[in-house]
Design an enzyme around this catalytic site. Structure first.
Site, PDB file in Angstrom:
ATOM      1  N   TYR A 135       0.816  -1.213   0.000  1.00  0.00           N
ATOM      2  CA  TYR A 135       0.000   0.000   0.000  1.00  0.00           C
ATOM      3  C   TYR A 135       0.847   1.259   0.000  1.00  0.00           C
ATOM      4  O   TYR A 135       1.951   1.284   0.511  1.00  0.00           O
ATOM      5  CB  TYR A 135      -0.988   0.014   1.159  1.00  0.00           C
ATOM      6  CG  TYR A 135      -0.407  -0.111   2.552  1.00  0.00           C
ATOM      7  CD1 TYR A 135      -0.309   1.001   3.381  1.00  0.00           C
ATOM      8  CD2 TYR A 135       0.003  -1.338   3.047  1.00  0.00           C
ATOM      9  CE1 TYR A 135       0.190   0.890   4.667  1.00  0.00           C
ATOM     10  CE2 TYR A 135       0.498  -1.460   4.332  1.00  0.00           C
ATOM     11  CZ  TYR A 135       0.594  -0.342   5.141  1.00  0.00           C
ATOM     12  OH  TYR A 135       1.096  -0.453   6.406  1.00  0.00           O
TER      13      TYR A 135
ATOM     14  N   ASP B 174      -3.117  -5.544  18.640  1.00  0.00           N
ATOM     15  CA  ASP B 174      -4.415  -5.496  17.959  1.00  0.00           C
ATOM     16  C   ASP B 174      -5.525  -6.132  18.786  1.00  0.00           C
ATOM     17  O   ASP B 174      -6.670  -5.692  18.728  1.00  0.00           O
ATOM     18  CB  ASP B 174      -4.340  -6.157  16.587  1.00  0.00           C
ATOM     19  CG  ASP B 174      -3.613  -5.291  15.568  1.00  0.00           C
ATOM     20  OD1 ASP B 174      -3.361  -4.101  15.863  1.00  0.00           O
ATOM     21  OD2 ASP B 174      -3.299  -5.802  14.487  1.00  0.00           O
TER      22      ASP B 174
END
Length: 182
Positions: free
Chosen positions: A131, A169
């Site tokens: 990305y 996370d």
């Protein structure tokens, strides 16, 4: 390329025109003038790449404040479910998400503007994810939202017991507790 705006304004799925023959394939993965014409003017400053195995869930991440990032994501190898969550408190789509499958077969790209949390779940044995971002990573601005927050109701396509998450996370705050965008 075909630019398809999703149900959330500013979030796009980009479908390339792929030319295939017996030798393989070719497609344009990035064309700045065309991107600006359809999506807007962004100055990408950093490319990132990760490799993950089946069941790895990365996210939901974002950068706070002046360090926020727009992202243009795609999968080079494998298959993932990619998610963008609107975390702009003043947005009519606040708390809503867009979910899209990205794979080496469909060669789609997904554009996520600033003001969104982002994550992906690997559905293939392995995935290589890449990305572009329009702002460099800033560790002091790192933030996230818990992947399984009931307020979001994200329908992940595999059983949570088969998911692999980082410790960070798994302990992210819920949307109601997170530092958000105005």
């Amino acid at each position: 390329m075909e630019y398809k705006e999703t149900a959330i304004k500013g979030v796009y799925v980009i479908e390339p025109r792929v030319f295939e023959d017996a030798r393989g394939y070719f497609f344009e993965a990035w064309k700045q003038a065309e991107f600006e014409e359809h999506v807007g003017k962004y100055h990408f400053v950093q490319d990132n790449e990760s490799k993950s195995s089946y069941g790895v869930l990365r996210g939901l991440h974002y950068q706070k404040g002046d360090c926020s990032q727009a992202k243009l994501v795609r999968v080079i190898k494998g298959r993932v479910i990619d998610v963008a969550v609107d975390i702009r408190k003043s947005s009519p789509t606040f708390g809503q998400y867009v979910l899209v499958e990205l794979s080496e077969q469909n060669k789609r790209q997904f554009f996520i503007p600033r003001g969104f949390a982002h994550g992906f779940l690997v559905l293939s044995d392995e995935a290589v994810f890449t990305y572009k971002v329009d702002n460099p990573y800033a560790p002091q601005a790192d933030a996230g939202i818990r992947w399984n927050d009931p307020a979001l109701g994200i329908e992940w396509p595999i059983d949570p017991k088969d998911m692999l998450l980082s410790d960070k996370d798994s302990k992210q705050p819920l949307l109601a507790e997170a530092e958000l965008f105005d």
